[in-house]
Design a protein around this motif. Structure first.
Motif, PDB file in Angstrom:
ATOM      1  N   GLN A   1       8.003   3.782  -6.161  1.00 30.15           N
ATOM      2  CA  GLN A   1       7.341   3.236  -4.969  1.00 30.15           C
ATOM      3  C   GLN A   1       5.927   3.802  -4.831  1.00 30.15           C
ATOM      4  O   GLN A   1       5.003   3.089  -4.445  1.00 30.15           O
ATOM      5  CB  GLN A   1       8.146   3.555  -3.707  1.00 30.15           C
ATOM      6  N   GLY A   2       5.762   5.082  -5.135  1.00 33.05           N
ATOM      7  CA  GLY A   2       4.440   5.694  -5.050  1.00 33.05           C
ATOM      8  C   GLY A   2       3.433   5.018  -5.962  1.00 33.05           C
ATOM      9  O   GLY A   2       2.292   4.767  -5.572  1.00 33.05           O
ATOM     10  N   ALA A   3       3.848   4.697  -7.186  1.00 32.25           N
ATOM     11  CA  ALA A   3       2.947   4.014  -8.115  1.00 32.25           C
ATOM     12  C   ALA A   3       2.619   2.605  -7.616  1.00 32.25           C
ATOM     13  O   ALA A   3       1.472   2.153  -7.725  1.00 32.25           O
ATOM     14  CB  ALA A   3       3.568   3.961  -9.508  1.00 32.25           C
ATOM     15  N   ARG A   4       3.615   1.913  -7.043  1.00 32.85           N
ATOM     16  CA  ARG A   4       3.336   0.583  -6.478  1.00 32.85           C
ATOM     17  C   ARG A   4       2.386   0.698  -5.294  1.00 32.85           C
ATOM     18  O   ARG A   4       1.524  -0.150  -5.087  1.00 32.85           O
ATOM     19  CB  ARG A   4       4.639  -0.115  -6.069  1.00 32.85           C
ATOM     20  N   TRP A   5       2.547   1.742  -4.481  1.00 30.09           N
ATOM     21  CA  TRP A   5       1.660   1.983  -3.336  1.00 30.09           C
ATOM     22  C   TRP A   5       0.230   2.189  -3.822  1.00 30.09           C
ATOM     23  O   TRP A   5      -0.711   1.607  -3.274  1.00 30.09           O
ATOM     24  CB  TRP A   5       2.171   3.196  -2.551  1.00 30.09           C
ATOM     25  N   VAL A   6       0.054   3.006  -4.871  1.00 28.84           N
ATOM     26  CA  VAL A   6      -1.286   3.242  -5.418  1.00 28.84           C
ATOM     27  C   VAL A   6      -1.873   1.930  -5.928  1.00 28.84           C
ATOM     28  O   VAL A   6      -3.049   1.631  -5.684  1.00 28.84           O
ATOM     29  CB  VAL A   6      -1.250   4.306  -6.540  1.00 28.84           C
ATOM     30  N   HIS A   7      -1.078   1.144  -6.617  1.00 30.66           N
ATOM     31  CA  HIS A   7      -1.562  -0.145  -7.129  1.00 30.66           C
ATOM     32  C   HIS A   7      -2.025  -1.037  -5.978  1.00 30.66           C
ATOM     33  O   HIS A   7      -3.066  -1.694  -6.064  1.00 30.66           O
ATOM     34  CB  HIS A   7      -0.461  -0.834  -7.944  1.00 30.66           C
ATOM     35  N   LEU A   8      -1.283  -1.057  -4.875  1.00 33.21           N
ATOM     36  CA  LEU A   8      -1.640  -1.887  -3.719  1.00 33.21           C
ATOM     37  C   LEU A   8      -2.886  -1.361  -3.010  1.00 33.21           C
ATOM     38  O   LEU A   8      -3.830  -2.107  -2.759  1.00 33.21           O
ATOM     39  CB  LEU A   8      -0.475  -1.939  -2.724  1.00 33.21           C
ATOM     40  N   VAL A   9      -2.909  -0.089  -2.676  1.00 32.39           N
ATOM     41  CA  VAL A   9      -3.986   0.495  -1.865  1.00 32.39           C
ATOM     42  C   VAL A   9      -5.263   0.685  -2.695  1.00 32.39           C
ATOM     43  O   VAL A   9      -6.361   0.624  -2.163  1.00 32.39           O
ATOM     44  CB  VAL A   9      -3.497   1.815  -1.222  1.00 32.39           C
ATOM     45  N   ASN A  10      -5.095   0.951  -3.991  1.00 33.01           N
ATOM     46  CA  ASN A  10      -6.190   0.992  -4.959  1.00 33.01           C
ATOM     47  C   ASN A  10      -7.253   2.058  -4.682  1.00 33.01           C
ATOM     48  O   ASN A  10      -8.456   1.772  -4.725  1.00 33.01           O
ATOM     49  CB  ASN A  10      -6.836  -0.391  -5.077  1.00 33.01           C
ATOM     50  N   PRO A  11      -6.847   3.305  -4.429  1.00 31.74           N
ATOM     51  CA  PRO A  11      -7.851   4.367  -4.254  1.00 31.74           C
ATOM     52  C   PRO A  11      -8.429   4.801  -5.594  1.00 31.74           C
ATOM     53  O   PRO A  11      -7.801   4.650  -6.643  1.00 31.74           O
ATOM     54  CB  PRO A  11      -7.033   5.504  -3.638  1.00 31.74           C
TER      55      PRO A  11
END
Length: 175
Positions: free
Chosen positions: A113-123
């Motif tokens: 989920q953390g990797a998907r979150w990073v992909h979505l938020v794109n920091p």
């Protein structure tokens, strides 16, 4: 907050903002959506939020955007407004660990989920935290790093050892 001596604390609804300014610049705090659990279990747990801290110079030019995920689960529908409103995030502090209550109820993001979150938020840079503090964690940091590698995002990760700090803006560190 008042019992801790903060007599002027301001509560924020989702997407609500509060600005603090002085002659050197402004910090704008925005409350971001977050969700601690799925379904009815979410009603049993305390409310959570993410936060965006935008630091601007005296002329209003943004110097740094810092996103703090908070104890949330990945929920694309709920979180999809974040990159729309904040397309240029410099640093994101992502709370991980895959915390499980009663051995089954997931209440913080696991590595996937953390990797998907990073992909979505794109920091530009990601600082993982909250992944080795408690015995209820089911997803160690290596799980997140493995998923970030698979997603082609591992170059964004800046790992900190417990008690370690770093200056902002944070840059990824090759390990």
């Amino acid at each position: 907050m008042r019992r801790q001596g903060f007599s002027r604390a301001t509560g924020l609804d989702v997407w609500g903002q509060h600005r603090l300014s002085n002659g050197d610049g402004t910090v704008t705090i925005t409350a971001l959506p977050a969700k601690h659990a799925l379904g009815l279990a979410n009603l049993l747990l305390p409310p959570v939020m993410g936060s965006m801290l935008e630091f601007s110079d005296p002329h209003g030019k943004p110097d740094l955007r810092l996103h703090i995920s908070g104890d949330t689960l990945m929920d694309h529908r709920r979180l999809s407004g974040i990159p729309v409103r904040f397309p240029d995030i410099d640093v994101a502090i992502v709370h991980l660990g895959g915390t499980k209550l009663l051995g089954a109820l997931l209440v913080t993001m696991d590595g996937e989920q953390g990797a998907r979150w990073v992909h979505l938020v794109n920091p530009r840079t990601v600082v993982p935290v909250h992944h080795e503090d408690y015995t209820v964690f089911s997803s160690p940091l290596d799980d997140f790093l493995r998923h970030m590698e698979r997603a082609g995002l591992s170059g964004r990760v800046h790992r900190l050892a417990p008690g370690e700090s770093c200056p902002l803006p944070v840059q990824p560190v090759k390990r």
